[in-house]
Design an enzyme around this catalytic site. Structure first.
Site, mmCIF file in Angstrom:
data_model
loop_
_atom_site.group_PDB
_atom_site.id
_atom_site.type_symbol
_atom_site.label_atom_id
_atom_site.label_comp_id
_atom_site.label_asym_id
_atom_site.label_seq_id
_atom_site.Cartn_x
_atom_site.Cartn_y
_atom_site.Cartn_z
ATOM 1 N NE ARG A 67 -3.827 0.549 1.979
ATOM 2 C CZ ARG A 67 -5.029 0.557 2.555
ATOM 3 N NH1 ARG A 67 -5.228 1.232 3.663
ATOM 4 N NH2 ARG A 67 -6.028 -0.119 2.025
ATOM 5 C CD GLN B 166 -12.934 -2.079 -0.538
ATOM 6 O OE1 GLN B 166 -12.075 -1.973 0.308
ATOM 7 N NE2 GLN B 166 -14.106 -2.650 -0.292
ATOM 8 C CB CYS C 100 -14.064 0.723 0.418
ATOM 9 S SG CYS C 100 -13.417 2.392 0.702
HETATM 10 N N1 CP Z 1 -11.121 -0.489 2.696
HETATM 11 C C1 CP Z 1 -9.829 -0.521 3.068
HETATM 12 O O1 CP Z 1 -8.897 -0.710 2.282
HETATM 13 O O2 CP Z 1 -9.637 -0.385 4.422
HETATM 14 P P1 CP Z 1 -8.272 -0.189 5.202
HETATM 15 O O3 CP Z 1 -7.747 1.179 4.870
HETATM 16 O O4 CP Z 1 -8.634 -0.335 6.648
HETATM 17 O O5 CP Z 1 -7.290 -1.250 4.749
HETATM 18 N N1 NVA Z 2 -10.210 6.525 -0.800
HETATM 19 C C1 NVA Z 2 -9.740 6.074 0.491
HETATM 20 C C2 NVA Z 2 -9.873 4.586 0.599
HETATM 21 C C3 NVA Z 2 -9.458 4.018 1.928
HETATM 22 C C4 NVA Z 2 -9.556 2.517 1.959
HETATM 23 C C5 NVA Z 2 -8.299 6.505 0.679
HETATM 24 O O1 NVA Z 2 -7.499 6.358 -0.242
HETATM 25 O O2 NVA Z 2 -7.984 7.019 1.764
#
Ligand code: CP
Ligand code: NVA
Length: 308
Positions: free
Chosen positions: A107, A137, A266
């Site tokens: 990430r 997701q 999400c």
């Molecule tokens: N929806 C999602 O990716 O959640 P997190 O940021 O908790 O991983």
């Molecule tokens: N759009 C949000 C999604 C979090 C899972 C972000 O990138 O913060």
């Protein structure tokens, strides 16, 4: 190399097979304790690195648990605690990690970092969210839709609010899975026109509709997400809220959708902002099924990456 970098970089037939395998694996372990191993142990002897340069609850826990259920081992690493966060290049990090582990999930911020990692790794790489996309997701969301309502092909999905990273993956999925997609939100927060054009070029029906009431008419699925993503500067918060508040998903907006429409988010949710409690906790909401299905969808994604 089976990298899982984006929905539009993965063969639609492979995506379909992953969803089917995820559903089968979920059914096979129904009723068991969360920590119970699956009957099949395809990740036995495999080591998976999970790298987070941004916060996470669902992605972090669901990948870690998924690896263990399939018999593998995982290492959860924070970018800031690695040399990566102190000047070591992504390319060198990729080459080093490839000597220790069989699969890397990351990430990160810039999409370029993900692609750099994949280009220099000799093991598969999974996108666990970038500023631009969140394909894991959307796999969980499609699994959830189909579990409740059957095939998503031919359905109408409406995204209300910010045309962000999660929205981008939904648009890419519209082309891969053959559903119609309508974005409703302010002009300044429309999804990246390149992503829209690419999906249209692959035959997807993507519409942009400024009026949320009009957009939601006939929707089979209404989706929203936070108005301020992790990559958005905190200083833009007030302006984003002012621009996006007409797109809050409330009961009146949901009433414009089909009576059997589902609602997704999400998570994490900012209750009362992008969606009201009544919608998030209402009868059409499947938000916690989505969260659970991160686990099942990602197990199938990891199996595809490792071809096991
Ligand atoms: N929806 C999602 O990716 O959640 P997190 O940021 O908790 O991983
Ligand atoms: N759009 C949000 C999604 C979090 C899972 C972000 O990138 O913060």
């Amino acid at each position: 190399m089976n990298h899982f970098l984006d929905i539009d970089r993965t063969d639609p037939a492979a995506l379909r097979a992953m969803l089917d395998q995820a559903a089968a694996m979920k059914a096979a372990r129904a009723g068991r304790p969360r920590g119970a191993r699956d009957d099949e142990q395809p990740l036995q002897g495999r080591m998976v690195a999970l790298i987070f340069e941004k916060p996470s609850t669902r992605t972090r826990v669901s990948f870690d648990v998924g690896v263990r259920q399939m018999g593998g081992e995982s290492l959860v690493l924070s970018g800031g605690e690695m040399q990566l966060g102190h000047g070591e290049s992504i390319a060198d990090t990729a080459r080093v990690l490839s000597r220790y582990v069989d699969l890397v999930m990351i990430r990160t911020f810039q999409e370029a970092a993900l692609h750099d990692l994949a280009a220099h790794a000799s093991v598969p790489v999974i996108n666990g969210l970038t500023d631009r996309s969140h394909p894991c997701q959307i796999m969980a969301d499609l699994l959830t839709y189909e579990e409740h309502r059957g095939p998503v092909t031919g359905r109408k999905v409406v995204w209300a609010g910010d045309g962000n990273n999660v929205c981008a993956s939904f648009i890419q999925a519209a082309a891969a899975f053959g559903f119609a997609f309508t974005f409703t939100g302010p002009e300044a927060h429309e999804p990246d026109p390149e992503i829209v054009a690419a999906a249209r070029g692959r035959g997807a029906r993507i519409e942009i509709e400024r009026d949320p009431q009009t957009a939601v008419a006939g929707a089979d699925l209404v989706v929203t997400d936070t108005w301020v993503s992790m990559h958005d500067g905190a200083e833009s918060r007030a302006a984003r809220h002012a621009a996006l508040s007409p797109y809050r998903v409330n009961e009146a907006l949901m009433a414009r959708a089909r009576p059997d429409a589902l609602f997704m988010h999400c998570l994490p949710a900012h209750r009362g902002e992008e969606a009201t409690d009544a919608v998030l906790d209402g009868p059409q909401s499947v938000i916690f099924d989505e969260a659970e299905n991160r686990l099942h969808a990602q197990k199938a994604i990891m199996r595809w990456c490792l071809d096991v």
